[in-house]
Enzyme design. Structure first.
Site, short mmCIF file in Angstrom:
data_model
loop_
_atom_site.label_atom_id
_atom_site.label_comp_id
_atom_site.label_asym_id
_atom_site.label_seq_id
_atom_site.Cartn_x
_atom_site.Cartn_y
_atom_site.Cartn_z
N LEU A 150 8.19 12.64 8.50
CA LEU A 150 7.79 13.29 7.25
C LEU A 150 6.97 12.34 6.39
O LEU A 150 6.15 12.75 5.59
CB LEU A 150 9.03 13.69 6.46
CG LEU A 150 9.78 14.91 6.97
CD1 LEU A 150 11.13 15.02 6.28
CD2 LEU A 150 8.97 16.17 6.74
N GLY A 151 7.24 11.08 6.55
CA GLY A 151 6.52 10.11 5.74
C GLY A 151 7.23 8.78 5.81
O GLY A 151 8.34 8.68 6.34
N LYS A 198 16.57 9.43 6.75
CA LYS A 198 15.82 8.25 6.32
C LYS A 198 16.36 7.03 7.04
O LYS A 198 17.55 6.75 6.99
CB LYS A 198 15.97 8.10 4.80
CG LYS A 198 15.26 6.91 4.24
CD LYS A 198 15.32 6.91 2.74
CE LYS A 198 14.02 7.39 2.16
NZ LYS A 198 13.89 7.21 0.74
N GLY A 229 8.18 5.37 3.41
CA GLY A 229 8.16 4.80 2.06
C GLY A 229 8.52 3.34 2.14
O GLY A 229 8.58 2.77 3.23
N GLY A 232 11.62 2.74 4.42
CA GLY A 232 11.60 3.04 5.84
C GLY A 232 11.01 4.41 6.08
O GLY A 232 10.42 5.00 5.19
N ARG A 233 11.23 4.88 7.31
CA ARG A 233 10.61 6.14 7.66
C ARG A 233 11.56 7.31 7.47
O ARG A 233 12.76 7.17 7.59
CB ARG A 233 10.19 6.11 9.12
CG ARG A 233 9.13 5.08 9.34
CD ARG A 233 8.99 4.81 10.79
NE ARG A 233 7.75 4.07 10.97
CZ ARG A 233 6.81 4.42 11.85
NH1 ARG A 233 6.97 5.43 12.65
NH2 ARG A 233 5.71 3.72 11.93
N ASP A 247 14.79 4.22 -9.51
CA ASP A 247 13.47 4.34 -8.88
C ASP A 247 12.87 5.72 -9.13
O ASP A 247 12.46 6.42 -8.20
CB ASP A 247 13.58 4.04 -7.38
CG ASP A 247 12.25 3.61 -6.76
OD1 ASP A 247 11.29 3.41 -7.54
OD2 ASP A 247 12.17 3.49 -5.54
#
Ligand code: ATP
Ligand code: NAG
Ligand code: NAG
Ligand code: NAG
Ligand code: NAG
Length: 668
Positions: A355-356, A378, A358, A361-362, A476
């Site tokens: 999905l992406g 994640k 950051g 991590g992935r 965050d």
């Protein structure tokens, strides 16, 4: 075993002057033992002759240069000072800690200097920094082997080769791989596979043509190059040029190695003798004992071997799903997922489910086999066990939070060096994608939705700060951590995750965790989080949504300016409404936009005590309490304290994502 041969061949010719200046310079290193390369930072030559550029420590860079510079320009009358043809070959290997994640990459470099003390690690690969990246006065030509996708440099993916001129945004780049000589098909390669590979760089001085070719270790140079570009290097390289390598790590560490290297000026680079090269260090378990392989077949019949095979298969299968589980985890049992289930849910963490990625991590999309529930998994790489127990305790306690504006954390799983967090899947992805990555023809997020999402995030935050059984600080808050469910409701995600990186190794280090641009000034100074540091980030987030711009934006001169300062200038000049996202083409509620922008400014006030608490913000948003006027003194303090810390700007990864700053502001 390793040897260094330095050749200087002078061809037979007629004109003596031409003889000297067009001398064919060559060198070849088959391993680097005994060589006198100029190395710095983490770079070193290991006892068995490997050139180790980075040593497995995070946020480091390392360089190695051939000690003497080369005169590449042809100074004969006919040569016009043009850069002559040259060709370079080298064998490298990237030994990453994790099988599918590495940082940050390495590069072959040609530059006027070999002092790169001002360059940054991480995505800058030890070549440039925030100030000089892309500047023509760098006079750098590089070929990057990049293993992380840096959006700022328009990287195509996390596994590519690129031709770089003066900066990290590549002139040309392509997936790592080669074209098969027979079939002509493209075969991809994985840079971080821990295997040795060879690169050839060829420059043709007359045709001004650069070719870059990549191939597996044991393969001859493919006929078709991976990358080909027309570029006159005479406009880039200086009279004297140093040749060498640079590599860098970021939050994740990796080891970058060069095994052999050769150069030919006005001639082919001599072929590297693969048999003479040192071996890359192995990672993982030792191979099975030879006795097992040799004696067993002799003494036993074939079915025993078959049995052995089955056992190995089973063991492999097991180790594939091996988890890390400790006694203290019993109490968190219900929140624990089996790695096997997550592996299956994501079909083995296939790229197509990605999905992406950051800062942590992935993130993969998956469907749990038994419940058919859609989840986002994640994968956070995390080596230290320190603080893990507290973190899991916190995460699972937070996991009990249920609120319609908070992404539900379903559970976790732990493996060696890795933590997997399982969240409810959000079909509409993260808000930043809707704000910035709008594809051609896709409408921009309308104002009503934006205002709705702002309200959603505020009520999620209210719950964390004031309504739950204890105060939870998010740490965050930012657009990329706001996810949108199927009805486009905003849900705040990732809460508490920053905590994982919050434990300083010693008391001298203050670890500031968060994202550049959203860090409150007192957080940078003291490293202490509070609900008010969350409010600061929330204020920046409000401005981001209203303006459709990132917290650090480009100003008219191409420099960087904090979004909050820019909005403030408009506020002072009475043109606040001009800061609202131009893509809305005026389609917004002036009253609401004014409310969001002013609240954004109030929340991002440099003095923590001047920021409203989230409950107050909710009342302003709902119109229950009228917004107070910003007083001239407020504006003065706001204007004097820039929204972000300048010194943090020069720190690499923070500009785009989460990071750790060690004693950054110790002297302030
Ligand atoms: N629960 C989820 N459902 C759907 N997509 C998700 C979910 N969580 C994350 N994603 C996607 O994965 C991407 C990466 O998420 P991640 O939170 O790791 O990165 P980030 O927020 O950009 O950075 P950081 O790690 O610094 O917070 C997001 O941009 C989002 O598109
Ligand atoms: C790597 O190099 C850095 C800088 O020289 C040093 O501080 C660090 O201890 C080294 N790490 C290892 C694992 O050798
Ligand atoms: C490299 O340059 C920096 C300043 O840019 C200087 O302080 C440092 O001494 C130089 N290092 C070497 C080895 O020359
Ligand atoms: C490029 O670098 C030179 C020398 O350091 C500097 O004078 C110049 O302003 C820089 N140009 C840009 C666009 O930053
Ligand atoms: C680059 O590759 C092309 C295609 O194979 C070839 O024709 C050309 O000669 C190469 N140029 C150099 C400088 O090697």
């Amino acid at each position: 075993m390793s040897s260094l041969v330095l050749l200087l061949t002078i061809p037979l010719g007629l004109n003596l002057a031409a003889l000297i200046t067009t001398a064919n310079d060559q060198f070849i290193y088959s391993g680097f033992s005994g060589s006198n390369l100029a190395v710095d930072d983490t770079a070193t030559v290991t006892p068995d002759g490997l050139l180790e550029l980075t040593n497995g420590t995070a946020y480091q860079k390392g360089h190695a240069f051939h000690p003497a510079p080369f005169r590449l320009r042809d100074s004969t009358a006919s040569g016009n000072g043009k850069v002559r043809s040259f060709s370079v070959a080298f064998v490298f290997g990237i030994v990453s800690v994790y099988p599918d994640f590495s940082a940050h990459g390495m590069a072959f470099v040609m530059a006027p200097r070999r002092n790169f003390s001002d360059a940054l690690p991480a995505k800058y690969l030890g070549l440039t920094n925030v100030h000089n990246d892309g500047n023509a006065s760098n006079n750098i030509f590089a070929v990057e082997l990049d293993t992380i996708q840096s959006v700022e440099f328009k990287d195509i993916n996390a596994n590519h080769v690129g031709i770089d001129i003066n900066g990290l945004q590549s002139l040309r780049s392509y997936n790592a791989g080669y074209y098969d000589d027979k079939s002509g098909e493209f075969r991809s390669m994985k840079l971080i596979s821990r295997e040795a590979m060879q690169v050839w760089i060829d420059y043709h001085g007359e045709r001004k043509e650069i070719n870059v070719t990549l191939a597996p270790f044991d393969m001859a140079k493919p006929a078709r190059p991976l990358l080909s570009a027309s570029y006159d290097l005479s406009t880039v390289l200086t009279e004297l040029v140093y040749l060498g390598f640079s590599a860098a790590t970021g939050r994740v560490n990796s080891r970058h190695f060069v095994l052999g290297w050769s150069l030919g000026v006005s001639t082919e680079a001599p072929a590297i003798d693969m048999a003479k090269l040192p071996k890359l260090p192995r990672v993982g378990p030792k191979p099975r004992s030879k006795v097992f392989d040799i004696v067993l077949p002799i003494v036993t019949a074939t079915f025993v071997l078959g049995l052995g095979g089955i056992i190995i298969l089973v063991m492999r299968r097991r180790s594939r799903y091996t988890e890390l589980r400790e006694d203290w985890e019993v109490e968190f049992g219900p929140h624990r997922f089996l790695y096997k289930d997550l592996f299956r849910a994501t079909e083995g963490f296939k790229d197509k489910h990605l999905l992406g990625a950051g800062g942590f991590g992935r993130v993969y999309r998956g469907v749990l086999e038994t419940s058919k529930l859609e989840v986002a998994v994640k994968r956070v790489s995390h080596e230290s066990r320190q603080g893990m127990r507290e973190f899991i305790a916190e995460i699972t306690s937070i996991g009990r939070i249920r609120h319609r504006n908070l992404v539900e954390l379903l559970g976790y799983c732990r493996r060696k060096g890795e933590l997997l967090l399982v969240y409810a899947y959000m079909p509409n992805g993260s808000l930043d994608k809707h704000l910035y990555n709008t594809r051609e023809g896709q409408p921009t997020l309308n104002w009503a939705l934006r205002f709705q999402i702002v309200n959603d995030v505020a009520s999620g935050l209210l719950y964390l700060h004031q309504r739950w059984e204890k105060v939870v600080i998010h740490r965050d808050i930012k657009a990329s951590n706001v996810l949108l469910d199927k009805d486009m409701n905003g849900q705040l995600g990732d809460f508490g995750l920053a905590r994982l990186y919050d434990h300083g190794a010693d008391s001298q280090t203050t670890h500031v965790v968060g994202t550049m641009g959203y860090l409150a000034p007192e957080l940078i100074r003291t490293g202490r989080v509070s609900p008010l540091t969350d409010m600061f980030a929330f204020g920046i987030f409000l401005l981001e949504v209203a303006c459709g711009q990132k917290p650090i934006k480009e100003n008219a001169q191409g420099g960087q300016i904090a979004l909050v300062d820019w909005v403030l200038e408009h506020w002072r000049d009475g043109t606040l409404m001009e800061t609202v996202d131009a893509r809305l083409q005026g389609g917004f509620d002036i009253h609401q936009a004014g409310l969001v922008l002013t609240l954004g400014l109030m929340c991002s006030h440099p003095l923590a005590s001047a920021r409203p608490a989230i409950g107050q913000v909710m009342r302003y948003l709902a119109g229950v309490t009228p917004l107070p006027e910003l007083t001239p003194t407020d504006v003065l303090t706001l204007m004097q304290n820039k929204g972000f810390d300048e010194s943090a700007m020069s720190y690499p990864d923070l500009v785009s994502s989460f990071g750790t700053i060690s004693t950054l502001s110790g002297g302030r």
